[in-house]
Enzyme design. Structure first.
Site, PDB file in Angstrom:
ATOM      1  N   GLY A  90      35.113 -10.948  -1.692  1.00  0.00           N
ATOM      2  CA  GLY A  90      35.109  -9.562  -1.206  1.00  0.00           C
ATOM      3  C   GLY A  90      33.717  -9.005  -1.011  1.00  0.00           C
ATOM      4  N   ASP A 115      40.322 -16.873 -10.972  1.00  0.00           N
ATOM      5  CA  ASP A 115      39.411 -16.871  -9.820  1.00  0.00           C
ATOM      6  C   ASP A 115      37.944 -16.873 -10.252  1.00  0.00           C
ATOM      7  OD1 ASP A 115      40.575 -14.134 -10.482  1.00  0.00           O
ATOM      8  OD2 ASP A 115      38.770 -13.532  -9.415  1.00  0.00           O
ATOM      9  N   ASN A 116      37.684 -16.790 -11.553  1.00  0.00           N
ATOM     10  CA  ASN A 116      36.305 -16.845 -12.059  1.00  0.00           C
ATOM     11  C   ASN A 116      36.050 -18.140 -12.837  1.00  0.00           C
ATOM     12  OD1 ASN A 116      35.854 -14.321 -10.989  1.00  0.00           O
ATOM     13  ND2 ASN A 116      36.314 -13.244 -12.877  1.00  0.00           N
ATOM     14  N   ASP A 144      30.300 -16.207 -11.638  1.00  0.00           N
ATOM     15  CA  ASP A 144      30.672 -14.783 -11.509  1.00  0.00           C
ATOM     16  C   ASP A 144      30.297 -13.961 -12.745  1.00  0.00           C
ATOM     17  OD1 ASP A 144      31.575 -15.240  -8.982  1.00  0.00           O
ATOM     18  OD2 ASP A 144      33.680 -15.364  -9.511  1.00  0.00           O
TER      19      ASP A 144
END
Length: 629
Positions: free
Chosen positions: A108, A291-292, A301
């Site tokens: 994003g 997702d990390n 991240d």
């Protein structure tokens, strides 16, 4: 000088690329990447750059014209100008966030620029984080601010120099462009500078990259954008294994199930070792969503992370983590849970009965083995591996917890502990140790009740009268923690500094005696005690850092940078590049600063404290109020 970069963008050639030109937020089906364009910033300028990280790319900043080199880095690594050969794209992935499937997430705010071939032929993906809108920006603006960017930049490099697998950060570039952020989600937004970090890694593919195929989740009703596209899952597995695990591809080229099982086993072991490394330096990631989690076992991240100061096994570094899901002591089990979600995402290319067995057989054993190996080094137990060592480590941590010991500084001090049972030496050492324990004032801040008494009373009544409603708005664990806090806080009102000191000394004396006995066994097993002692101290000093990125150090650097002074960010970076020793060229500067601090008038001292504390100090009292969300 940036013209030397050689791009070869293998990921974009190997994985499906979304052909749409629509740059706005949208669902991206059937693709792993979408083409994007960085959005220019006003007046970009360099905050700092990491020469060791840039050297991976074959870059060396020209010494002759440093100013021009910095201006060029600011221009290209802000996204204002594109490097020849770069192909900006945003990666599509999904994720389980705080335990719930969130559907499509994706880059994003980050943009893949391409893959650079390093001087030895190795391949490095480079990314700009904070370069503007992508199809995955959802309701956000694709920007990052100075505060969070400095933290990510410094921590990426700190972790590398601590020897922990991590993504790297090459530059941090800020600008005059502004965005509005409500930092604490409390209705007090403020305008902050848009800032971009150049991130470097072999790949930024993560567990969530394989979750884009997930059908509708029974709890959240969300699904991945590429349901029923097993062809893409096969493509991704082929690409990831052949590129980042070539030895596995070679060994199992004729059997994809065996190959995928070997791949999952290696990811499991790397993840277990990574978390063991975190636990041994007191690092808390803060947002361990799927997702990390890196598919190649890197720390990835950096958001609301934190290095633990006072040892607290239940330490929560993320102010938004209300339930403590990602607390320090939960990290090993959460990463195992995340691996379980990766296993589900690999079906049918790896049957669940195979991956679940691998996870059960490998993860805990690998974590415990690596954790104990690392802890032995931290304690200088270099000769023998005894069963009792695990108990010695847990008793050390229990003593740290009871005395509010500073995790980093206690370990650092232990290398100067003498096995000699001379009482004066022991007393001297106990004095040093107890100086690294929490004061009565610090403990009062740590155990200060967080709920209004009326709210607590209402919650207790609700737990009795309406358990269903209580379950929706609170947890028993939270209430019990608050009751424990009240009890501790009440006891602290009667505790004097002298009582605390004698209690702490007693606890440490008990543990040091056990440690002395264990070290004696080491000495008895060698022929040359002096040589053993030299190696013992050397191993401890290369495994117990003097410098970590404490929140208060990052905060000082951020505040100076927000006022236009980037020198503190650069100073901190130099210290973090030498975490295990006194940073060359800084020793005298810090000593002068400390002398000035001692002689300065009280009022001036109060103003200067935030910038003058040595970087290895346990945090000042004001630091306990810092909240990172």
């Amino acid at each position: 000088w940036l013209g030397a970069l050689r791009f070869d963008n293998l990921a974009l050639r190997s994985l499906p690329l979304d052909a749409s030109e629509d740059g706005g937020p949208r669902v991206v089906p059937g693709a792993c990447f979408s083409r994007v364009r960085p959005s220019p910033l006003q007046n970009p300028r360099l905050v700092a750059m990491s020469l060791p990280a840039l050297a991976l790319l074959g870059l060396e900043a020209p010494a002759a014209d440093r100013e021009a080199a910095e201006a060029e880095a600011a221009l290209y690594f802000s996204g204002n100008r594109l490097l020849a050969g770069s192909e900006p794209a945003a990666h599509c992935y999904c994720g389980h966030q705080f335990g719930s499937f969130a559907g499509q997430l994706g880059d994003g705010a980050a943009m893949y620029l391409g893959e650079v071939l390093g001087p030895r032929g190795e391949r490095w993906e480079i990314q700009l984080k904070g370069a503007g809108l992508t199809p995955f920006s959802r309701q956000a603006d694709g920007r990052k601010v100075l505060r969070s960017s400095i933290r990510e930049f410094l921590c990426s490099e700190a972790m590398f120099h601590l020897g922990i697998p991590t993504t790297r950060a090459g530059t941090c570039v800020t600008s005059d462009s502004k965005v509005v952020r409500d930092i604490f989600y409390d209705g007090n937004p403020k305008s902050e500078r848009c800032t971009v970090v150049l991130r470097i890694a072999s790949t930024f593919i993560r567990f969530g990259s394989f979750e884009i195929f997930k059908p509708t989740d029974e709890y959240t009703g969300r699904k991945g954008p590429s349901v029923n596209r097993n062809d893409i899952r096969i493509q991704m597995l082929d690409y990831v294994i052949s590129t980042f695990y070539p030895e596995i591809q070679e060994a199992y080229s004729d059997n994809s199930i065996q190959r995928n099982a070997a791949f999952f086993k290696e990811v499991t072991k790397r993840t277990a070792r990574l978390v063991a490394e975190w636990q041994c330096v007191g690092f808390c990631h803060g947002v361990l969503n799927t997702d990390n989690m890196s598919i190649v076992g890197l720390t990835i991240d950096y958001g609301p992370f934190g290095f633990m100061d006072r040892y607290d096994p239940e330490h929560i570094c993320n102010g938004s983590d209300n339930t403590g899901r990602y607390a320090y002591n939960k990290q090993p089990e959460i990463c195992k849970w995340n691996l379980g979600k990766l296993a589900e995402a690999l079906v049918p290319e790896l049957p669940l009965e195979i991956s679940e067995l691998i996870l059960e057989e490998e993860y805990d054993a690998e974590f415990e083995k690596h954790y104990l190996q690392k802890m032995r080094k931290k304690l200088g137990l270099i000769q023998l591996e005894l069963e009792e060592d695990s108990k010695l480590v847990s008793e050390l941590l229990e003593t740290m917890h009871l005395t509010g010991g500073d995790f980093t500084n206690i370990f650092y001090l232990l290398s100067s502990f003498s096995v000699d049972s001379d009482p004066s030496k022991l007393e001297n050492f106990l004095e040093k140790l107890t100086n690294q324990c929490a004061s009565v004032e610090e403990l009062k801040v740590a155990f200060k009740p967080q709920m209004d008494p009326r709210q607590l009373s209402m919650m207790l009544m609700l737990a009795q009268s309406n358990p269903q409603l209580f379950a929706l708005i609170g947890t028993k664990a939270n209430i019990n923690k608050e009751l424990e806090r009240i009890e501790q806080f009440s006891k602290l009102q009667q505790l004097t500094a002298d009582d605390l000191l004698s209690r702490n000394k007693r606890h440490w004396k008990e543990w040091l005696e056990k440690y002395r006995v264990r070290l004696q066994k080491e000495i008895e097993s060698v022929s040359d005690a002096d040589a053993w002692n030299t190696d013992h101290v050397k191993v401890m000093n290369s495994n117990n850092p003097k410098y970590i990125l404490r929140n208060y150090i990052a905060q000082n650097a951020i505040e100076a940078a927000e006022n236009g002074d980037f020198s503190e960010v650069r100073n901190v970076l130099k210290f973090l590049e030498n975490p295990f020793q006194e940073a060359e060229g800084f020793r005298e500067v810090r000593e002068d600063a400390e002398e000035e601090e001692e002689t300065a008038p009280a009022a001036a001292c109060a103003q200067e404290t935030r910038s003058r504390l040595p970087y290895c100090s346990k945090p000042p009292l004001w630091a306990s109020e810092l909240c990172v969300t």
